[in-house]
Design a protein around this motif. Structure first.
Motif, mmCIF file in Angstrom:
data_model
loop_
_atom_site.group_PDB
_atom_site.id
_atom_site.type_symbol
_atom_site.label_atom_id
_atom_site.label_comp_id
_atom_site.label_asym_id
_atom_site.label_seq_id
_atom_site.Cartn_x
_atom_site.Cartn_y
_atom_site.Cartn_z
ATOM 1 N N GLU A 1 25.181 22.104 31.615
ATOM 2 C CA GLU A 1 24.414 22.993 32.486
ATOM 3 C C GLU A 1 24.137 22.326 33.826
ATOM 4 O OE1 GLU A 1 24.053 26.009 31.975
ATOM 5 O OE2 GLU A 1 24.476 26.180 29.836
ATOM 6 N N LEU A 2 23.802 21.054 33.796
ATOM 7 C CA LEU A 2 23.566 20.309 35.026
ATOM 8 C C LEU A 2 24.836 20.244 35.872
ATOM 9 C CD1 LEU A 2 21.847 18.408 36.838
ATOM 10 C CD2 LEU A 2 22.648 16.513 35.394
ATOM 11 N N LEU A 3 25.943 19.954 35.236
ATOM 12 C CA LEU A 3 27.211 19.824 35.957
ATOM 13 C C LEU A 3 27.674 21.163 36.536
ATOM 14 C CD1 LEU A 3 29.124 17.410 33.544
ATOM 15 C CD2 LEU A 3 27.897 16.842 35.639
ATOM 16 N N ILE A 4 27.454 22.239 35.806
ATOM 17 C CA ILE A 4 27.814 23.563 36.313
ATOM 18 C C ILE A 4 27.010 23.884 37.570
ATOM 19 C CG2 ILE A 4 27.578 26.042 35.826
ATOM 20 C CD1 ILE A 4 28.432 25.405 32.935
ATOM 21 N N GLY A 5 25.715 23.581 37.532
ATOM 22 C CA GLY A 5 24.890 23.803 38.708
ATOM 23 C C GLY A 5 25.336 22.967 39.893
ATOM 24 N N GLN A 6 25.713 21.713 39.642
ATOM 25 C CA GLN A 6 26.180 20.845 40.715
ATOM 26 C C GLN A 6 27.520 21.320 41.277
ATOM 27 O OE1 GLN A 6 26.129 16.987 38.824
ATOM 28 N NE2 GLN A 6 23.954 16.666 39.254
ATOM 29 N N ALA A 7 28.382 21.834 40.406
ATOM 30 C CA ALA A 7 29.672 22.347 40.867
ATOM 31 C C ALA A 7 29.468 23.541 41.799
ATOM 32 C CB ALA A 7 30.540 22.755 39.672
ATOM 33 N N GLN A 8 28.528 24.403 41.467
ATOM 34 C CA GLN A 8 28.229 25.539 42.340
ATOM 35 C C GLN A 8 27.724 25.069 43.702
ATOM 36 O OE1 GLN A 8 25.721 27.427 39.129
ATOM 37 N NE2 GLN A 8 26.648 29.295 39.919
ATOM 38 N N GLU A 9 26.884 24.043 43.698
ATOM 39 C CA GLU A 9 26.350 23.520 44.953
ATOM 40 C C GLU A 9 27.446 22.892 45.801
ATOM 41 O OE1 GLU A 9 23.298 20.885 43.735
ATOM 42 O OE2 GLU A 9 21.924 22.477 43.096
ATOM 43 N N LEU A 10 28.332 22.149 45.155
ATOM 44 C CA LEU A 10 29.438 21.539 45.887
ATOM 45 C C LEU A 10 30.342 22.606 46.491
ATOM 46 C CD1 LEU A 10 30.503 18.560 43.569
ATOM 47 C CD2 LEU A 10 29.247 18.448 45.724
ATOM 48 N N PHE A 11 30.568 23.681 45.752
ATOM 49 C CA PHE A 11 31.417 24.760 46.256
ATOM 50 C C PHE A 11 30.795 25.392 47.505
ATOM 51 C CE2 PHE A 11 33.018 29.085 46.506
ATOM 52 C CZ PHE A 11 34.375 28.918 46.278
ATOM 53 N N GLU A 12 29.476 25.543 47.487
ATOM 54 C CA GLU A 12 28.795 26.122 48.639
ATOM 55 C C GLU A 12 28.814 25.175 49.839
ATOM 56 O OE1 GLU A 12 24.897 27.135 47.358
ATOM 57 O OE2 GLU A 12 25.552 28.682 45.943
ATOM 58 N N GLN A 13 28.625 23.887 49.599
ATOM 59 C CA GLN A 13 28.561 22.926 50.694
ATOM 60 C C GLN A 13 29.939 22.570 51.246
ATOM 61 O OE1 GLN A 13 26.269 19.471 49.686
ATOM 62 N NE2 GLN A 13 24.468 20.642 49.059
ATOM 63 N N TYR A 14 30.928 22.493 50.353
ATOM 64 C CA TYR A 14 32.280 22.117 50.761
ATOM 65 C C TYR A 14 33.277 23.148 50.237
ATOM 66 C CZ TYR A 14 29.513 17.837 50.880
ATOM 67 O OH TYR A 14 28.511 16.909 51.097
ATOM 68 N N PRO A 15 33.276 24.345 50.808
ATOM 69 C CA PRO A 15 34.163 25.411 50.324
ATOM 70 C C PRO A 15 35.629 25.060 50.526
ATOM 71 C CG PRO A 15 33.187 26.019 52.429
ATOM 72 C CD PRO A 15 32.491 24.761 51.998
#
Length: 408
Positions: free
Chosen positions: A288-302
């Protein structure tokens, strides 16, 4: 790994609106209600379903997955492909390889499943793969494709799995199904730029070790199904990926590497040593933590930002370039109740959905609780039911699914 502030905890689900202390009680009920409401809206509220699938806990149950997964892929559950005929295996160039891969896929089935039941599913798995390839001669089979197919089969049944795999093969998985691995390598090439943006020291260490990105190949092309030991984790990731951009598995790969930053840096800076470490996913990852971080990375570095790098500009990804049009195509779907009325108004006397969608859940319940004869009856139904009986059974499911399942 740099810590990122979360805008909304759990994507807006799991709140304490009713004074609940634990998310497992209040949040789960709230999420079930939100998903149900999204499914019955006209048009279906796809954005809410995507948020639910990506947020903490995913879609919660296989019953919900059978309702939501088709919507995420714009599949009409009342217009599913027919079960493959015997001719699907005749003179198929990939039959022998598919057969070998499926025969080696025993670990992908639930532990303790009786051999006859697993054998039925393996035969269905072969037919699903060959049927999709037959429908799409431009697609090329790759080893690992069966890992995606078996996950779908275990959740939604044979006919729905064909429809879902067909759509995924033409969109999310399209780059992996070229005659060469050039497109697959292109997708893998997004990994290192993400690492460089977040942790330059870790990135430089991996560059010095010359480890490359091949350690993440099986993660990417199987949506992690081949490398995870717990099926519940596989399902959680499929919820996430089905609701996300085709590159999201790469962003998740980046979060896994970043999560293991200390382990990597403490390893000898040697290609073989680092590859050995990274190619084995720990069983206790905080998904769950990693999924949330992946979403954040996608937003910051599309992907559009990362693609500006020279190494990523020379190759066009079909999965990426077609995603926006695919995304838009999912936004105007009618709820299943409306689709059913339309199907009946057009002269259909049978539902193509009810029995197929119900069987996986019924199988599991009977397998755990029923006697041996009841179990084998259900599995035998899947494998050998004739066309006439199948039509009758499907019609019966329209008005009495519980009654029909009690007969077996």
């Amino acid at each position: 790994m740099k810590k990122h502030k979360r805008k909304k905890e759990n994507g807006g689900f799991g709140s304490n609106e009713n004074g609940c202390v634990r998310e497992s009680d209040c949040g789960r009920k709230h999420k079930l209600t939100v998903i149900h409401q999204a499914l019955i809206r006209d048009p279906v509220d796809i954005e809410t379903l995507r948020t639910a699938a990506a947020s903490k806990g995913g879609l919660l149950t296989d019953e919900l997955r059978r309702k939501v997964w088709p919507k995420l892929l714009n599949i009409n559950v009342y217009d599913l492909p027919h079960k493959p005929g015997r001719d699907v295996r005749e003179n198929h160039k990939d039959y022998n390889q598919v057969l070998l891969d499926v025969r080696r896929s025993m670990k992908r089935f639930p532990k303790g499943m009786p051999a006859p039941e697993r054998a039925v599913l393996q035969e269905q798995l072969i037919d699903i793969i060959l049927e999709v390839l037959k429908r799409n001669p431009q697609l090329h089979y790759y080893q690992g494709y069966h890992d995606v197919a078996v996950t779908l089969l275990l959740v939604v049944g044979e006919r729905m799995a064909i429809a879902m795999l067909d759509t995924l093969s033409n969109f999310h998985l399209r780059d992996f199904m070229d005659p060469t691995m050039d497109s697959t390598k292109h997708i893998l090439n997004y990994l290192m730029p993400i690492l460089e943006q977040v942790d330059a020291e870790l990135h430089d260490f991996m560059i010095r070790a010359e480890v490359g990105t091949i350690f993440a190949l099986s993660w990417l092309i199987t949506w992690y199904g081949h490398v995870l030991s717990e099926f519940k984790h596989t399902l959680r990731l499929y919820d996430f990926f089905l609701a996300s951009h085709p590159l999201m598995p790469i962003y998740l790969a980046a979060t896994i590497v970043l999560h293991r930053e200390k382990e990597v840096k403490q390893t000898e800076c040697d290609m073989a040593m680092v590859h050995h470490l990274l190619s084995r996913i720990p069983p206790d990852l905080p998904y769950e933590l990693l999924i949330g971080q992946a979403q954040e990375l996608f937003e910051q570095y599309p992907p559009s930002l990362l693609a500006k790098r020279a190494a990523l500009q020379s190759h066009k990804s079909l999965s990426i370039s077609s995603f926006q049009a695919f995304h838009l195509s999912t936004l105007h779907q009618r709820p299943d109740s409306v689709l059913q009325r339309i199907t009946r108004a057009q002269g259909s006397t049978t539902s193509r959905h009810g029995l197929e969608a119900s069987l996986p859940a019924a199988r599991g319940q009977l397998w755990r609780e029923g006697n041996r004869m009841m179990k084998m009856a259900v599995w035998g139904l899947s494998a050998t039911l004739g066309a006439a009986v199948f039509a009758v059974a499907q019609t019966a499911m329209d008005w009495g699914p519980d009654l029909l399942l009690q007969l077996f």
